[in-house]
Design an enzyme around this catalytic site. Structure first.
Site, PDB file in Angstrom:
ATOM      1  N   GLN A   7       0.842  -1.198   0.000  1.00 43.15           N
ATOM      2  CA  GLN A   7       0.000   0.000   0.000  1.00 43.15           C
ATOM      3  C   GLN A   7       0.877   1.248   0.000  1.00 43.15           C
ATOM      4  OE1 GLN A   7      -3.232   0.168   2.932  1.00 43.15           O
ATOM      5  NE2 GLN A   7      -2.457   2.155   3.532  1.00 43.15           N
ATOM      6  N   SER A   8       0.561   2.177  -0.846  1.00 44.96           N
ATOM      7  CA  SER A   8       1.335   3.402  -0.967  1.00 44.96           C
ATOM      8  C   SER A   8       0.920   4.426   0.080  1.00 44.96           C
ATOM      9  CB  SER A   8       1.126   4.003  -2.360  1.00 44.96           C
ATOM     10  OG  SER A   8       1.707   5.275  -2.432  1.00 44.96           O
ATOM     11  N   GLN A   9       1.888   4.962   0.801  1.00 41.38           N
ATOM     12  CA  GLN A   9       1.606   6.046   1.742  1.00 41.38           C
ATOM     13  C   GLN A   9       1.512   7.373   1.006  1.00 41.38           C
ATOM     14  OE1 GLN A   9       4.801   5.632   4.603  1.00 41.38           O
ATOM     15  NE2 GLN A   9       3.533   4.366   5.920  1.00 41.38           N
ATOM     16  N   ARG A  10       1.823   7.337  -0.255  1.00 45.34           N
ATOM     17  CA  ARG A  10       1.698   8.534  -1.083  1.00 45.34           C
ATOM     18  C   ARG A  10       0.249   8.731  -1.525  1.00 45.34           C
ATOM     19  NH1 ARG A  10       4.665   9.102  -6.934  1.00 45.34           N
ATOM     20  NH2 ARG A  10       3.972  11.202  -7.414  1.00 45.34           N
ATOM     21  N   ARG A  67       4.388  12.047   4.660  1.00 48.20           N
ATOM     22  CA  ARG A  67       4.551  10.663   5.126  1.00 48.20           C
ATOM     23  C   ARG A  67       5.916  10.392   5.749  1.00 48.20           C
ATOM     24  NH1 ARG A  67       6.778   7.197   0.407  1.00 48.20           N
ATOM     25  NH2 ARG A  67       7.454   8.850  -0.986  1.00 48.20           N
ATOM     26  N   ASN A  83       6.167 -18.596  -5.283  1.00 44.05           N
ATOM     27  CA  ASN A  83       5.999 -19.985  -5.673  1.00 44.05           C
ATOM     28  C   ASN A  83       6.435 -20.874  -4.495  1.00 44.05           C
ATOM     29  OD1 ASN A  83       8.821 -20.173  -5.761  1.00 44.05           O
ATOM     30  ND2 ASN A  83       8.910 -19.947  -7.983  1.00 44.05           N
ATOM     31  N   ARG A  85       8.849 -23.026  -4.074  1.00 43.78           N
ATOM     32  CA  ARG A  85      10.285 -23.005  -3.771  1.00 43.78           C
ATOM     33  C   ARG A  85      10.665 -21.758  -2.983  1.00 43.78           C
ATOM     34  NH1 ARG A  85      14.515 -23.442  -8.617  1.00 43.78           N
ATOM     35  NH2 ARG A  85      16.199 -22.338  -7.634  1.00 43.78           N
ATOM     36  N   HIS A  89      11.990 -21.270   0.969  1.00 47.31           N
ATOM     37  CA  HIS A  89      13.188 -20.483   1.276  1.00 47.31           C
ATOM     38  C   HIS A  89      12.853 -19.389   2.302  1.00 47.31           C
ATOM     39  CE1 HIS A  89      16.956 -18.372   0.775  1.00 47.31           C
ATOM     40  NE2 HIS A  89      16.292 -17.273   0.466  1.00 47.31           N
ATOM     41  N   ARG A  94      12.856 -16.917   7.751  1.00 49.04           N
ATOM     42  CA  ARG A  94      12.022 -16.073   8.608  1.00 49.04           C
ATOM     43  C   ARG A  94      11.275 -16.799   9.725  1.00 49.04           C
ATOM     44  NH1 ARG A  94      15.425 -12.771   7.250  1.00 49.04           N
ATOM     45  NH2 ARG A  94      15.182 -11.716   5.278  1.00 49.04           N
TER      46      ARG A  94
END
Length: 162
Positions: A7-10, A67, A83, A85, A89, A94
């Site tokens: 999502q753009s803060q602009r 912003r 995908n 794979r 990863h 994470r």
């Protein structure tokens, strides 16, 4: 392969307020710390609105520079496409206990959802220590046995639910 849409803060104005993330360590400090944090977010909200106004309250034109006072804790929406794979990863990096708490929580939830849809593809996905020696070397969290037991329990629960 991975694709991210954020999502753009602009283009999105936070003139009515922004949502924010409360880090667990701040929450653990108690109500007074949480209130102080909330007060700081309110101050930042006021700064944002002041900059929007000073920049002409012209939507995108003022949002894009206002912003810059928003905090890293400001919530955003994100759509991720990966995908299998790349998902595996991503999970290996994470879901590791050494990953930052917020991305680790996201990775664990994504993994849970993937397990529901394709358990055979994701049963062994997760931190590298599930499949062998900890890839973190000297920086290991030292919890390989616990992580493996947790995964065994998760898979046992999954089998029971089927």
């Amino acid at each position: 392969l991975a694709s991210f849409s954020v999502q753009s803060q602009r283009y999105v104005s936070y003139d009515q307020g922004f949502g924010y993330v409360l880090p667990p360590q701040i929450e653990a400090l108690g109500a007074e710390a949480v209130q102080e944090y909330a007060s700081q977010m309110e101050t930042i909200q006021a700064w944002y609105q002041q900059w929007q106004e000073r920049l002409g309250a012209a939507g995108e034109g003022s949002n894009e520079d206002a912003r810059f006072v928003l905090p890293g804790a400001c919530e955003t929406r994100m759509l991720v496409t990966m995908n299998v794979r790349e998902l595996r990863h991503f999970f290996s990096l994470r879901m590791c206990n050494r990953a930052q708490w917020e991305i680790r929580a996201l990775a664990r939830e994504m993994h849970r959802l993937c397990l529901e849809v394709a358990p055979s593809l994701f049963a062994d996905a997760g931190p590298g220590c599930l499949r062998g020696k900890c890839p973190e070397g000297e920086k290991t969290c030292g919890q390989m046995k616990e992580i493996r037991k947790e995964r065994e329990a998760l898979l046992a629960d999954l089998v029971q639910d089927v």
